[in-house]
Write a protein that holds these residues in place. Structure first.
Motif, PDB file in Angstrom:
ATOM      1  N   GLY A   1       0.775  -1.238   0.000  1.00 11.98           N
ATOM      2  CA  GLY A   1       0.000   0.000   0.000  1.00 11.98           C
ATOM      3  C   GLY A   1       0.803   1.283   0.000  1.00 11.98           C
ATOM      4  O   GLY A   1       0.287   2.343  -0.349  1.00 11.98           O
ATOM      5  N   HIS A   2       2.075   1.206   0.398  1.00 14.76           N
ATOM      6  CA  HIS A   2       2.927   2.396   0.416  1.00 14.76           C
ATOM      7  C   HIS A   2       4.361   1.948   0.621  1.00 14.76           C
ATOM      8  O   HIS A   2       4.640   0.754   0.754  1.00 14.76           O
ATOM      9  N   LEU A   3       5.282   2.904   0.648  1.00 14.55           N
ATOM     10  CA  LEU A   3       6.696   2.603   0.874  1.00 14.55           C
ATOM     11  C   LEU A   3       7.312   3.713   1.703  1.00 14.55           C
ATOM     12  O   LEU A   3       7.127   4.900   1.408  1.00 14.55           O
ATOM     13  N   ASP A   4       8.044   3.334   2.758  1.00 18.88           N
ATOM     14  CA  ASP A   4       8.618   4.312   3.681  1.00 18.88           C
ATOM     15  C   ASP A   4      10.139   4.259   3.763  1.00 18.88           C
ATOM     16  O   ASP A   4      10.782   5.278   4.048  1.00 18.88           O
ATOM     17  N   ILE A   5      10.717   3.073   3.564  1.00 21.45           N
ATOM     18  CA  ILE A   5      12.148   2.864   3.828  1.00 21.45           C
ATOM     19  C   ILE A   5      12.766   2.061   2.700  1.00 21.45           C
ATOM     20  O   ILE A   5      12.183   1.069   2.245  1.00 21.45           O
ATOM     21  N   VAL A   6      13.939   2.484   2.260  1.00 17.73           N
ATOM     22  CA  VAL A   6      14.714   1.691   1.312  1.00 17.73           C
ATOM     23  C   VAL A   6      16.121   1.518   1.880  1.00 17.73           C
ATOM     24  O   VAL A   6      16.786   2.501   2.220  1.00 17.73           O
ATOM     25  N   VAL A   7      16.557   0.276   1.994  1.00 20.77           N
ATOM     26  CA  VAL A   7      17.922  -0.029   2.394  1.00 20.77           C
ATOM     27  C   VAL A   7      18.639  -0.588   1.175  1.00 20.77           C
ATOM     28  O   VAL A   7      18.342  -1.697   0.718  1.00 20.77           O
ATOM     29  N   ALA A   8      19.554   0.210   0.622  1.00 15.57           N
ATOM     30  CA  ALA A   8      20.305  -0.189  -0.569  1.00 15.57           C
ATOM     31  C   ALA A   8      21.550  -0.944  -0.122  1.00 15.57           C
ATOM     32  O   ALA A   8      22.606  -0.355   0.101  1.00 15.57           O
ATOM     33  N   ASN A   9      21.396  -2.239   0.011  1.00 12.06           N
ATOM     34  CA  ASN A   9      22.435  -3.072   0.601  1.00 12.06           C
ATOM     35  C   ASN A   9      23.153  -3.972  -0.397  1.00 12.06           C
ATOM     36  O   ASN A   9      24.279  -4.405  -0.142  1.00 12.06           O
ATOM     37  N   ALA A  10      22.533  -4.260  -1.532  1.00 10.45           N
ATOM     38  CA  ALA A  10      23.114  -5.219  -2.474  1.00 10.45           C
ATOM     39  C   ALA A  10      24.529  -4.798  -2.869  1.00 10.45           C
ATOM     40  O   ALA A  10      24.779  -3.640  -3.203  1.00 10.45           O
ATOM     41  N   GLY A  11      25.452  -5.755  -2.816  1.00 15.26           N
ATOM     42  CA  GLY A  11      26.837  -5.428  -3.158  1.00 15.26           C
ATOM     43  C   GLY A  11      27.628  -6.662  -3.516  1.00 15.26           C
ATOM     44  O   GLY A  11      27.284  -7.781  -3.136  1.00 15.26           O
ATOM     45  N   VAL A  12      28.687  -6.445  -4.273  1.00 14.96           N
ATOM     46  CA  VAL A  12      29.612  -7.523  -4.634  1.00 14.96           C
ATOM     47  C   VAL A  12      31.036  -7.033  -4.435  1.00 14.96           C
ATOM     48  O   VAL A  12      31.294  -5.827  -4.393  1.00 14.96           O
ATOM     49  N   SER A  13      31.953  -7.976  -4.312  1.00 15.86           N
ATOM     50  CA  SER A  13      33.374  -7.653  -4.222  1.00 15.86           C
ATOM     51  C   SER A  13      34.123  -8.495  -5.237  1.00 15.86           C
ATOM     52  O   SER A  13      33.933  -9.711  -5.301  1.00 15.86           O
TER      53      SER A  13
END
Length: 245
Positions: A77-89
């Motif tokens: 129904g809505h969006l409040d938080i985004v955690v941009a965590n995806a990562g590679v090394s």
């Protein structure tokens, strides 16, 4: 229930620290979309209960990220938080690093943060709780580690991207901060303590004499995602126990 009534997207949310953040958010009343390239990897997150769904997404692809944010907002129904965590090394000396590996690191670690920010803003600016973006950085953003040129460069860029977008998005009621773990007993660095030669190099750098715990990182993520951080913006929160590096 510090995040009761809120909806979050966590990229890279099916494993490692991302998974721990998903679990911590859900335990605090948040409805969470755990995003990852392999949807099956997070099947047990859904089975464990709580309002968690898993969505397959590739943060390198802007259309995939657009669909992720749209799906989250439509489902909950809505969006409040985004955690941009995806990562590679992709470790290796810069002079020997394959161009494809360098490009993939940039596209995932930095491009993914950009795509998440761009796609999420139209939803976050309508949040009744105040939109939150938490970008994952690393201690290597500001510390020299031979063989980590690509990874370190992306994390340094993520921190500056965070500071700039924090200023740009503040008028929309969205805060943007970076969470910067040190050496944590989870994900990419978990294997350090199991390698005697490598541990001998890194142990003296740990002021507290130990790796950090995932719970110590998720506590910081909860702070940045919640109401307590409403006037914290453009900040890089280091969780490293006093890393002597």
């Amino acid at each position: 229930m510090r995040l009761d009534g809120r909806v979050a997207v966590v990229t890279g949310g099916t494993k490692g620290l991302g998974r721990r953040i998903v679990e911590a958010f859900a335990s605090e009343g948040c409805k969470v979309v755990a995003a990852g390239r392999d949807k099956s990897a997070g099947a047990d997150l859904v089975e464990s209960g709580g309002d968690v769904i898993v969505h397959e997404a590739d943060v390198r692809d802007p259309e995939s990220v657009d669909e992720l944010m749209r799906a989250a907002a439509e489902y909950f129904g809505h969006l409040d938080i985004v955690v941009a965590n995806a990562g590679v090394s992709r470790p290796g000396p810069a002079a020997q690093l394959a161009p494809a590996d360098f490009a993939d690191t940039m596209a995932t670690n930095l491009g993914g943060v950009f795509h998440c920010t761009r796609s999420a803003v139209p939803y976050l600016e309508r949040s009744e709780h105040g939109g939150r973006i938490v970008n994952l950085s690393s201690a290597l953003a500001t510390r020299v580690a031979p063989g980590a040129s690509a990874y370190a460069a992306t994390k340094a860029a993520v921190e500056m991207f965070t500071r700039v977008t924090a200023v740009e998005l503040a008028p929309k009621g969205i805060t943007v901060n970076a969470l910067c773990p040190g050496l944590i007993d989870e994900g990419m660095t978990r294997s350090i303590k199991d390698n005697e030669r490598v541990w001998a190099l890194y142990a003296p750098k740990l002021a507290m004499g130990r790796l950090g715990s995932p719970d110590e990182v998720t506590a910081a993520a909860l702070f940045l995602a919640g109401a307590e951080s409403s006037y914290v913006n453009g900040h890089v929160l280091e969780v490293n126990g006093g890393l002597n590096w």
